[in-house]
Structures are given as structure tokens and as C-alpha cells.
Design an enzyme around this catalytic site. Sequence first.
Site, PDB file in Angstrom:
ATOM      1  N   THR A 186       0.852  -1.186   0.000  1.00  0.00           N
ATOM      2  CA  THR A 186       0.000   0.000   0.000  1.00  0.00           C
ATOM      3  C   THR A 186       0.881   1.228   0.000  1.00  0.00           C
ATOM      4  O   THR A 186       2.021   1.189   0.475  1.00  0.00           O
ATOM      5  CB  THR A 186      -0.924   0.037   1.244  1.00  0.00           C
ATOM      6  OG1 THR A 186      -1.762   1.201   1.162  1.00  0.00           O
ATOM      7  CG2 THR A 186      -0.155   0.088   2.541  1.00  0.00           C
TER       8      THR A 186
ATOM      9  N   ASP B 121      -7.419  -4.193   0.378  1.00  0.00           N
ATOM     10  CA  ASP B 121      -8.344  -3.465  -0.483  1.00  0.00           C
ATOM     11  C   ASP B 121      -9.610  -3.242   0.337  1.00  0.00           C
ATOM     12  O   ASP B 121     -10.137  -4.175   0.955  1.00  0.00           O
ATOM     13  CB  ASP B 121      -8.653  -4.214  -1.778  1.00  0.00           C
ATOM     14  CG  ASP B 121      -9.205  -3.246  -2.819  1.00  0.00           C
ATOM     15  OD1 ASP B 121      -8.435  -2.352  -3.256  1.00  0.00           O
ATOM     16  OD2 ASP B 121     -10.398  -3.328  -3.171  1.00  0.00           O
ATOM     17  N   SER B 122     -10.051  -2.008   0.351  1.00  0.00           N
ATOM     18  CA  SER B 122     -11.121  -1.672   1.288  1.00  0.00           C
ATOM     19  C   SER B 122     -12.026  -0.599   0.713  1.00  0.00           C
ATOM     20  O   SER B 122     -11.726   0.005  -0.316  1.00  0.00           O
ATOM     21  CB  SER B 122     -10.504  -1.215   2.618  1.00  0.00           C
ATOM     22  OG  SER B 122      -9.455  -0.301   2.401  1.00  0.00           O
TER      23      SER B 122
ATOM     24  N   GLY C 286     -10.329   9.396   4.933  1.00  0.00           N
ATOM     25  CA  GLY C 286     -11.360   8.990   3.978  1.00  0.00           C
ATOM     26  C   GLY C 286     -12.775   9.287   4.440  1.00  0.00           C
ATOM     27  O   GLY C 286     -13.131  10.433   4.739  1.00  0.00           O
ATOM     28  N   TYR C 287     -13.576   8.222   4.529  1.00  0.00           N
ATOM     29  CA  TYR C 287     -15.000   8.389   4.846  1.00  0.00           C
ATOM     30  C   TYR C 287     -15.284   8.318   6.354  1.00  0.00           C
ATOM     31  O   TYR C 287     -16.453   8.328   6.749  1.00  0.00           O
ATOM     32  CB  TYR C 287     -15.810   7.313   4.104  1.00  0.00           C
ATOM     33  CG  TYR C 287     -15.653   7.397   2.593  1.00  0.00           C
ATOM     34  CD1 TYR C 287     -16.313   8.372   1.853  1.00  0.00           C
ATOM     35  CD2 TYR C 287     -14.807   6.522   1.911  1.00  0.00           C
ATOM     36  CE1 TYR C 287     -16.144   8.471   0.473  1.00  0.00           C
ATOM     37  CE2 TYR C 287     -14.629   6.603   0.534  1.00  0.00           C
ATOM     38  CZ  TYR C 287     -15.300   7.580  -0.173  1.00  0.00           C
ATOM     39  OH  TYR C 287     -15.127   7.677  -1.529  1.00  0.00           O
TER      40      TYR C 287
ATOM     41  N   HIS D   6     -13.194  -2.544  10.341  1.00  0.00           N
ATOM     42  CA  HIS D   6     -13.031  -3.545   9.279  1.00  0.00           C
ATOM     43  C   HIS D   6     -11.580  -3.995   9.154  1.00  0.00           C
ATOM     44  O   HIS D   6     -11.266  -5.163   9.093  1.00  0.00           O
ATOM     45  CB  HIS D   6     -13.550  -2.952   7.963  1.00  0.00           C
ATOM     46  CG  HIS D   6     -12.956  -1.600   7.616  1.00  0.00           C
ATOM     47  ND1 HIS D   6     -12.779  -0.608   8.552  1.00  0.00           N
ATOM     48  CD2 HIS D   6     -12.475  -1.093   6.446  1.00  0.00           C
ATOM     49  CE1 HIS D   6     -12.228   0.442   7.968  1.00  0.00           C
ATOM     50  NE2 HIS D   6     -12.036   0.174   6.693  1.00  0.00           N
ATOM     51  N   ARG D   7     -10.659  -3.011   9.177  1.00  0.00           N
ATOM     52  CA  ARG D   7      -9.232  -3.343   9.024  1.00  0.00           C
ATOM     53  C   ARG D   7      -8.747  -4.089  10.263  1.00  0.00           C
ATOM     54  O   ARG D   7      -8.024  -5.087  10.155  1.00  0.00           O
ATOM     55  CB  ARG D   7      -8.431  -2.046   8.780  1.00  0.00           C
ATOM     56  CG  ARG D   7      -6.951  -2.241   8.515  1.00  0.00           C
ATOM     57  CD  ARG D   7      -6.338  -1.024   7.846  1.00  0.00           C
ATOM     58  NE  ARG D   7      -6.975  -0.747   6.562  1.00  0.00           N
ATOM     59  CZ  ARG D   7      -7.824   0.259   6.374  1.00  0.00           C
ATOM     60  NH1 ARG D   7      -8.114   1.109   7.337  1.00  0.00           N
ATOM     61  NH2 ARG D   7      -8.405   0.420   5.183  1.00  0.00           N
TER      62      ARG D   7
HETATM   63  P1  ITT Z   1      -3.606   1.414  -1.703  1.00  0.00           P
HETATM   64  O1  ITT Z   1      -4.267   0.810  -2.911  1.00  0.00           O
HETATM   65  O2  ITT Z   1      -2.209   1.926  -2.005  1.00  0.00           O
HETATM   66  O3  ITT Z   1      -3.623   0.497  -0.524  1.00  0.00           O
HETATM   67  P2  ITT Z   1      -5.911   3.192  -1.624  1.00  0.00           P
HETATM   68  O4  ITT Z   1      -6.306   4.288  -0.678  1.00  0.00           O
HETATM   69  O5  ITT Z   1      -6.006   3.496  -3.093  1.00  0.00           O
HETATM   70  O6  ITT Z   1      -4.421   2.724  -1.239  1.00  0.00           O
HETATM   71  P3  ITT Z   1      -8.043   1.251  -1.830  1.00  0.00           P
HETATM   72  O7  ITT Z   1      -8.019   1.128  -3.309  1.00  0.00           O
HETATM   73  O8  ITT Z   1      -8.212   0.004  -1.017  1.00  0.00           O
HETATM   74  O9  ITT Z   1      -6.710   1.895  -1.271  1.00  0.00           O
HETATM   75  O10 ITT Z   1      -9.173   2.289  -1.454  1.00  0.00           O
HETATM   76  C1  ITT Z   1      -9.651   2.329  -0.168  1.00  0.00           C
HETATM   77  C2  ITT Z   1     -10.473   3.583   0.021  1.00  0.00           C
HETATM   78  O11 ITT Z   1     -11.623   3.255   0.835  1.00  0.00           O
HETATM   79  C3  ITT Z   1      -9.708   4.624   0.815  1.00  0.00           C
HETATM   80  O12 ITT Z   1      -8.949   5.459  -0.034  1.00  0.00           O
HETATM   81  C4  ITT Z   1     -10.823   5.342   1.536  1.00  0.00           C
HETATM   82  O13 ITT Z   1     -11.468   6.217   0.677  1.00  0.00           O
HETATM   83  C5  ITT Z   1     -11.810   4.215   1.836  1.00  0.00           C
HETATM   84  N1  ITT Z   1     -11.494   3.614   3.137  1.00  0.00           N
HETATM   85  C6  ITT Z   1     -10.926   2.388   3.361  1.00  0.00           C
HETATM   86  N2  ITT Z   1     -10.711   2.188   4.665  1.00  0.00           N
HETATM   87  C7  ITT Z   1     -11.142   3.286   5.293  1.00  0.00           C
HETATM   88  C8  ITT Z   1     -11.158   3.692   6.640  1.00  0.00           C
HETATM   89  O14 ITT Z   1     -10.659   2.915   7.599  1.00  0.00           O
HETATM   90  N3  ITT Z   1     -11.700   4.873   6.938  1.00  0.00           N
HETATM   91  C9  ITT Z   1     -12.179   5.669   5.976  1.00  0.00           C
HETATM   92  N4  ITT Z   1     -12.171   5.401   4.680  1.00  0.00           N
HETATM   93  C10 ITT Z   1     -11.654   4.202   4.327  1.00  0.00           C
END
Ligand code: ITT
Length: 193
Positions: A7, A69-70, A150-151, A177-178
Site C-alpha cells: 500500500t 483493499d477496502s 477517507g469516509y 473492518h481493518r
Molecule cells: P492502496 O491501494 O495503495 O492500498 P488506496 O487508498 O487506493 O491505497 P483502496 O483502493 O483500497 O486503497 O481504497 C480504499 C479507500 O476506501 C480509501 O482510499 C478510503 O477512501 C476508503 N477507506 C478504506 N478504509 C477506510 C477507513 O478505515 N476509513 C475511511 N475510509 C476508508
Amino acid sequence: MELFVVTSNQHKIDEFKELLEPLGYKIKSLLDLKENIEIIEDGKTFEENAIIKAKTICERFNITCIADDSGLEIDALNKEPGVLSARYLGHDTSYEYKNNVILERMKDKKDRTCRFVCVIALVSKNEIKTFRGEVEGKVAYKIKGSNGFGYDPIFFYEPFNDTLANVSSSMKNSISHRGNAIRKMVEYFENNK
Ligand code: ITT
């Protein structure tokens, strides 16, 4: 034990470190590499994308990797933004903007249920495994808090009576979730030493 987390999201890295370093794991990530490696996340599910990320780096450097992936699924919006959470309304738009658009789209919705989903893929030359963690919440009525990322400011977690951006990182990690996906992965490591 060193764990390479595929990541470049510093917030994810901080959460992995907070949960795993006390257990003796040393976390490395894409941010520790000198080169910039492009990963094309063209999967349709969290599982597919997590495996794509981990596999890309595992094959390139011949090391065991994990990847996260989240995203946020909102039931009243057909589970959007879902796997496109990072790219929703454009990759470079601010979360203040994304969150405000979601609140506007949710203005008249009675069903505010949503969940954060995290899938961690573990990929080595011998195995591919995934661990899924989820946390159920409600889309808040307004943005609140500045912790997390994020959200989090619009994710209202009823047992805390607050958004995940308005509680400490250890509170968030204890139910997130994580956190849940990481705990499953650690259990797997413990049982397969
Ligand atoms: P990597 O692919 O490099 O890991 P990314 O941010 O692009 O980074 P993702 O494609 O998995 O990763 O997108 C996950 C998105 O979902 C993240 O950018 C947030 O917008 C949201 N998200 C995931 N986990 C979150 C959390 O714990 N709190 C808030 N938003 C979250």
C-alpha cells in the site's frame, strides 16, 4: 517477523503498525521502495483487487506480501462507492468534497445502513489467502471529526454514538473492518507457525 504491506496509503500503514507492531511484526510498505511500481487494480471485488496488489509485488521481488483493499458500501446507494471508494468522484478530489456529495445523495434516504469492508490478501509463492473484516454503521447526517481518514467523518458507529473520525485511533482499530481483518490474519499466523 517482517511484513510487506502493498500500500502507499499512509493512513492504512499507520493502522497496520498500531495493531501489528506491539505483536512484534515489523511493517514495510511501498513507501519504503525507491521505485514507483504501477499496480492496475482492475478487479471487480475487494478480494480480486487485494490479490492483484499482493501478487504484483510478490512476483516482482519474490517476497511474501499482504495487501489491503477496502471501501465503504452504502446500501441505499446500491453499495456505492464500494470497490471504487478511492476513485469515487475522481481520485484527486478531496474527501471533504466526496463526503459532502454522499451526504447530499443521502438527504432523503431513510435507510442509512452502510459498512466498511477490508479484505487483506496474503500472497507467497506457495499460497494465496484472504481475510475479510467488516464493520456496520450508519451514514451520519453531517461531517464530524478529523481523526482517521477517507469516509471516517461520515461513518457513524452506533455503539460509540459517534463517527469514526471523532474517536481515538485505538477505539477505531478495536472495532474497524481493518482491525477485524488483521485479527483474523494474526490468528491464521498463530495457527500456522
Ligand atoms: P492502496 O491501494 O495503495 O492500498 P488506496 O487508498 O487506493 O491505497 P483502496 O483502493 O483500497 O486503497 O481504497 C480504499 C479507500 O476506501 C480509501 O482510499 C478510503 O477512501 C476508503 N477507506 C478504506 N478504509 C477506510 C477507513 O478505515 N476509513 C475511511 N475510509 C476508508
